[in-house]
Design a protein around this motif. Structure first.
Motif: not given
Lengths: 1084, 219
Positions: B5, B9, B13, B64, B126, B151, B154, B204
């Motif tokens: 995961e 991500m 990114h 997602v 986002r 997510w 982040s 991350p």
């Protein structure tokens, strides 16, 4: 609760700050008294002398040209072989003339005294004295030179002084020039305006005949240094231009004219100046005369370095005018004849005569000065007087015997003058780095101490520690005093105080540390450990913002934009509150659909509706805060450094508004704001039941407050009437201008006095008989513990009484209906806000008085201040309530750093929003004339009026500071009333503080310590800025004024913080007395 | 599962970060006389556009967040409309906040609004992609234990970084250095962009570092 120890500890903390400020300012700001006396031709310098001394010798030169090239450093003028740098060898004219015509010209090093800033230097080489940053004179408002000076003497002697160039001269010598052509000096980036302006007029003027002394001040070199530094081709161009100027001026000189080319100071390698390094102080001095003046050969010891002050007596004697009164310069000898006067030529002074006149004049000044001020050390003064007496003897015997001047006498006279200069310099013109450093150390320790006290929750019970450290301090102070007496023979109070405070601080800190360690070793009492106080939140957001604020004081740009910086930080902190609450999960009720970790919290009995309402209050508070912040941005004044900024139109006094419609509108706006302020205060007091009963404080709230605001409104109306409109009532208007503000002040003073005498705003209403018997029955909890002594019984009874009072307050207000069953024996109105009501009232009274000192338009600013203060309090209260509702509250009364910082930033922000700026020209002098339109006799009253006006926002927020502690308790009552049946326990409001007196005094102390810490950190930062940047270009324009405003604001704010806290303690005392009186008649 | 995961991500990114650079380079190639300071608004909208496009594309491809409950066209359309509405509102919201912070009210409105658009792209967009047009959920995400997947974490980090970057970007404005990037709103847009980029990098790394401590509740 312990009242006296709390107050003592606070006083001690404050005094530590005061001593630190005193030491630092004493080392940084050199103060010199101005002697406002002028020399004249008729003066006899010695007591017994028959003949006047000045003007006797006759003038050697009829005219003079003074070319001041700003920042003409010595090595710009000197010739150097080898590979020249951009600023070297660009003035070849000086070398050519001095080498080809040694009888006509000289080049000297010209040493300036710090501070090497242009204004101080101009003062220096016109008065011949050593101007400091603060020259205490009669007139603060204008920068005009009041001391005797060369320009005044020349004008008085009938010389026509023509000036062109830097407009600083025009502000220093207003209306003293025969003709003047000033050009703006402010824009450092502009290299040419001033110089080109001078060049346009210089030659024409010289060729004309209507001048005797011509002063031209070129700024290009200085501006070039500030902009590019000396090592830049632009500097070469500028200096080459100056070379051409000097050449053309020399060509146009006539035989009776003296040319002086001089720099007022030098510059560092980066092009700055202001400090005391050789590169900044050493400028060039070039003297030229078309007729020979100097001895041909460099015969005798010619001075290498000429101090800047020496120009004044030299020019004065050469031009035949009296030497300015407070000059301490020494004539430049090579310009005078060496031998005694040649036969028949009575006109020119010889070296000995010039020196003797000079010495007599300096001696006279010294005597006058030491009579007015005491800052010259006594032993050096008597040394100088002895020296002068012996010189007098020697000189008179020389003259009597008709001997020629002996070189020894000349040397003795010179050494006397040098000695005077050195003594004066040591007194006036040097920073004291040690004093500055120790001031900073004491300030830093005081901040640390405040932080430690507030974090360690050193209860007020630590009197032993305080007493021990005070004893330690007294011991150290006495030690230093004795040491000074032994070694120096006198006592310098500043050092003794410094030593005393520092040692007591260190002793206290050490005691705190040890105490904490002991508590930790014992396992500590739970409050200390669970409060998280063992790891102080140094890196939390509020303290980070405080650090940002302090760091911003170290940059001139941020100091200039301070109003916006404060608003920015305030808004950021305000927005941070809901974000953080949301992050903690406290902003919204934990609804079932939002999964929280089961078992994380024992789920306290909270209601989502209460949380939601509290959140709404919080958001509304934030909205009001943001709105008033934004509106207050429009009330700012402008510094001269801020380009493209317009001062708020509301700052203009109403009388000066021409348009009558606009004037009426503004008047209505002001009066509406005033009325809103007064009404809001009354409403608040009535809402909490503090407007009932016959008490003195209640009377103060009911009558003097509205009456004073009525007077204020009338005063505004009278003062803003145009003079011509009511001719018939001129006398009445003049009377009203005096009477109305004074009456308002009298009302406010009466209110404040009454408030202090009897601060209780509680109304007691006894009930009828039936409840008498079962009075104590409803709450047997307290009865259960049987008392042993009467005091213990009292102790238990008091809380019980609050419960009853509290309930009666609720009942009495919400339902006026028939009596319930368990009604208590008495009803007390306003007991819930017994502490905060006097504080609110005092702030209101003070605020009204301070508003009266401002111009009418500022009423809006004060309304915004009230709104913002209330919004901040609600924000604080509801965030505390939210935290406690969801069980995340520690349960003590401590006020978080965040709220304290917000409160303090708001004070800074409203300092700007009431039209103030940390600069001297922006001080609102009009405040001194409110109620005294004819002016004053002394300086104390107008000074304090202006100080009150300037720091009004600091004062108001300082007095209101205790409200931060009370407000969460005040707001608490609303929870049970509106929502669902309130539990008794929740609704005691401020009586909670009396239930736990220890926590109360601790929290009070903590709050005060935090306020002091936040304020002190800012003073420390501006002191640091002034110390570190003492050579910065802007130090006398930005940092030094900022330091003075910060320090003065701190002192006033601290004093009024103490007043606020003392009022709380006074209320506490009164409440105790009230309960003592009450209990016997109810329960015994 | 964690590593996978986080890797996913991180690469997503990376794509988004590269969009910032593409948004800078593209107008430099296409338009003449383009410079970040000189034609700042072009740069702002180009970066905002490319970041928005890549963001939407990445989240749509990865699938997602957007868990559509209904699959009907009308639902999708209404969702799109509501998203657009939310985005516009957020632009105005940021604009007001920025003005309250002291931006000029009437002069350079367009510049201020561009900053608001850029900030909305970095933050609100986002949120929209991950959580849909659901303000309640947004508020919930920004609390200590509100994150429900990597997510979300982040999102927390990038949003905070962008906003703090823009906040820090305001600091140099009063300084008297006379640099071209001190002109309103260049320092703030640059600050927001650098904040966003660093948020993309930090997220991350931070999640990887704290993967032991992070426990997400059921979705």
């Amino acid at each position: 609760m312990e009242r006296l120890p709390v107050l003592l500890l606070l006083l001690w903390l404050c005094s530590a700050f005061f001593v630190g400020i005193h030491l630092f300012v004493g080392g940084f700001l050199l103060v010199r008294l101005e002697v406002n006396k002028s020399s004249s031709c008729a003066d006899a310098l010695l007591p017994g002398a028959a003949r006047p001394d000045f003007c006797e010798g006759g003038a050697r030169f009829r005219r003079a040209v003074l070319l001041v090239v700003d920042a003409l450093r010595l090595d710009f003028a000197r010739f150097r072989g080898g590979n020249p740098r951009p600023f070297e060898n660009k003035l070849p004219v000086l070398r050519e003339v001095t080498s080809s015509q040694p009888e006509h010209a000289r080049l000297f090093a010209f040493r300036a005294d710090p501070p090497t800033t242009t204004m101080q230097r101009i003062k220096g080489f016109t008065t011949g004295s050593l101007p400091t940053f603060v020259d205490v004179g009669n007139n603060f408002a204008s920068s005009a030179v009041l001391e005797d000076n060369l320009v005044r003497q020349l004008a008085r002697a009938g010389k026509r002084v023509v000036f062109m160039g830097d407009d600083t001269w025009e502000s220093l010598f207003p209306n003293q020039f025969y003709r003047s052509l000033p050009f703006p000096s402010f824009n450092v980036k502009d290299l040419h305006t001033v110089d080109d302006g001078i060049l346009k007029h210089l030659y024409g003027t010289m060729e004309g005949a209507d001048w005797d002394v011509l002063i031209a001040h070129f700024l290009g070199v200085d501006h070039c240094g500030h902009r590019f530094g000396p090592d830049h081709p632009a500097m070469a161009d500028k200096l080459t231009q100056m070379d051409q100027v000097i050449r053309s001026v020399i060509r146009r000189l006539q035989n009776d004219t003296l040319l002086v080319v001089m720099g007022d100071h030098g510059m560092t390698d980066t092009g700055d100046h202001g400090g005391e390094s050789l590169k900044e102080t050493d400028a060039a001095l070039f003297l030229y005369s078309p007729s020979p003046v100097f001895p041909a050969a460099l015969s005798q010891a010619e001075p290498e370095v000429v101090p800047q002050t020496d120009l004044v007596p030299t020019l004065a004697l050469l031009l035949g005018v009296p030497i300015p009164y407070s000059s301490i310069g020494q004539v430049i000898l090579p310009l005078f004849h060496q031998e005694s006067r040649t036969a028949g030529a009575r006109s020119h002074l010889s070296q000995l005569e010039a020196l003797w006149i000079n010495a007599k004049q300096v001696n006279r000044f010294l005597e006058t000065y030491s009579y007015v001020a005491r800052d010259i050390p006594r032993e050096s003064l008597s040394m100088l007087q002895d020296k002068f007496a012996s010189l007098w003897n020697e000189y008179s015997s020389t003259v009597k015997e008709g001997r020629t001047a002996s070189p020894a006498l000349v040397a003795a006279l010179q050494s006397y003058l040098t000695a005077v200069r050195e003594v004066c310099q040591a007194t006036w013109a040097k920073f004291h780095p040690l004093k500055m450093a120790s001031g900073i150390v004491i300030l830093a320790t005081a901040c640390t101490l405040c932080f430690a006290v507030s974090e360690a929750l050193a209860g007020a019970g630590d009197t032993v520690a305080l007493r021990a450290s005070l004893a330690m301090g007294a011991f150290a102070g006495a030690g230093v005093a004795v040491g000074q007496l032994g070694s120096l023979g006198y006592v310098d109070a500043a050092w003794c105080l410094g030593a005393a405070i520092l040692s007591s601080q260190l002793a206290f800190l050490w005691g705190l540390r040890r105490g904490e360690g002991r508590a930790f070793a014992r396992g500590g009492d739970p409050r200390r450990t669970s409060g998280g106080s063992l790891s102080p939140p140094v890196f939390s957001v509020p303290l980070l913002v405080l650090a940002l604020r302090c760091a911003s004081l170290l940059s001139d740009s941020y100091v200039i934009a301070e109003g916006r910086v404060a608003t920015f930080l305030l808004l950021s902190l305000g927005l941070y509150i809901p974000l953080r609450l949301n992050w903690e999960g406290l902003l919204l009720p934990t609804s079932p659909d939002c999964q929280k970790a089961p078992g994380l919290l024992p789920s306290p009995p909270l209601s989502s509706s209460a949380v939601r309402r509290e959140s709404l209050v919080l958001l509304a508070g934030l909205g009001v805060l943001v709105a008033s912040l934004y509106l207050s941005l429009f009330l700012h004044n402008c510094r001269e450094e801020q380009g493209g900024c317009n001062p708020s139109p509301l700052l203009v006094p109403l009388a000066r508004v021409q348009d009558s419609g606009l004037r009426n509108l503004r008047y209505v706006l002001s009066v509406a704001s005033l009325a809103a302020c007064t009404y809001a205060l009354r409403c608040w007091l009535r809402h909490y039941g503090n407007l009932n009963g016959p008490g003195a404080a209640v009377f103060a709230a009911r009558w003097p407050l509205p009456l004073a605001s009525l007077c204020t409104g009338l005063y505004w109306a009278v003062s803003s009437t145009p003079e011509r409109s009511f001719r018939g009532f001129a006398e009445l208007i003049a009377l009203a201008l005096v009477v109305l503000p004074r009456v308002a002040f009298a009302f406010l003073a009466l209110g404040a006095t009454l408030l202090w005498m009897n601060p209780l705003t509680v109304f007691l209403k006894p009930r009828q008989a039936p409840s008498q018997g079962k009075g104590p029955a409803p709450l047997p909890r307290y009865r259960a513990s049987t008392a042993l002594s009467p005091e213990a019984e009292l102790h238990h009874l008091i809380p019980q009484l609050y419960q009853r009072m509290r309930r009666s307050l609720e009942d009495g207000e919400s339902s006026g209906g028939p009596e319930g069953d368990g009604r208590p024996a008495v009803e007390a109105y306003g007991l819930g806000t017994v502490y905060s009501a006097p504080v609110v009232l005092l702030s209101g009274l003070l605020g009204l008085g301070l508003l009266l000192l401002h111009s009418e338009g500022m009423a809006l600013a004060f309304l915004l201040l009230l709104l913002e203060g209330t919004a901040l309090l609600h924000l604080h209260a509801s965030s505390m309530t939210l935290a406690s509702l969801q069980g995340a509250h520690k349960g003590d009364f401590s006020v978080p750093w965040l709220s304290v910082l917000l409160w303090d930033l708001a004070a800074t922000q409203f300092f700007h929003a009431t039209g103030h700026l940390p600069t001297f020209p922006s001080i609102q002098w009009g405040a001194a004339f409110v109620g005294f339109p004819q002016g004053h006799v002394g300086t104390l009253l107008p000074g304090s009026l202006v100080a009150l006006n300037t720091f009004s926002s600091h004062i108001l927020f300082a007095v209101g500071c205790p409200l931060l502690l009370f407000w969460p308790l005040v707001c608490e009552v609303q929870a049970p009333r509106r929502g669902f049946g309130g539990s008794e326990r929740n609704a005691v409001m401020e009586m909670r503080l009396r239930e736990r007196p220890r926590e109360f005094s601790t929290a009070l102390l903590q709050l005060a310590a935090r306020c002091l810490c936040v304020k002190g950190a800012q003073v420390l930062a501006s002191a640091l800025a002034a110390a570190i940047l003492r050579r910065h270009l802007m130090v006398w324009k930005v940092f030094a004024p900022k330091l003075m405003f910060e320090a003065a604001g701190f002192v006033l704010a601290t004093v009024f913080t103490l007043v606020g806290f003392a009022l709380v303690l006074r209320v506490d005392f009164a409440v105790s007395g009230w309960f003592k009186r009450l209990i016997p008649e109810q329960c015994r | 599962m964690w590593d996978q995961e986080i890797k996913g991500m991180a690469s997503a990114h990376m794509f988004i970060a590269s969009a910032v650079f593409v948004g800078t380079l593209l107008p430099a190639i296409v338009a003449e006389k383009f410079s970040v300071y000189g034609s700042h608004l072009v740069w702002v909208y180009s970066v905002a556009g490319s970041v928005a496009a890549v963001n939407v594309a990445v989240f749509w491809l990865l699938g997602v967040g957007l868990v559509a409950k209904k699959n009907t066209l009308s639902y999708k359309v209404s969702r799109m409309v509501r998203s657009g509405l939310h985005f516009t509102l957020s632009c105005f919201f940021y604009h007001i906040i920025v003005v309250l912070y002291g931006a000029p009210l009437l002069e350079s409105v367009l510049e201020t609004f561009s900053l608001a658009v850029l900030l909305s792209t970095f933050t609100t967009l986002r949120c929209l992609c991950l959580l849909g047009p659901n303000v309640q959920a947004w508020i919930r995400v920004f609390s200590r234990d509100g994150a429900m997947s990597v997510w979300d974490t982040s999102l927390q980090i990038t949003t905070a970084c962008s906003v703090i970057g823009a906040w820090l970007g305001a600091f140099p404005i009063p300084l008297d250095w006379d640099r071209p990037w001190q002109v309103w709103p260049i320092s703030c847009t640059l600050g927001a962009t650098f904040g966003f980029l660093s948020g993309l990098v930090i997220a991350p790394v931070w999640i990887h570092w704290h993967r032991k401590q992070l426990t997400y509740k059921s979705k």
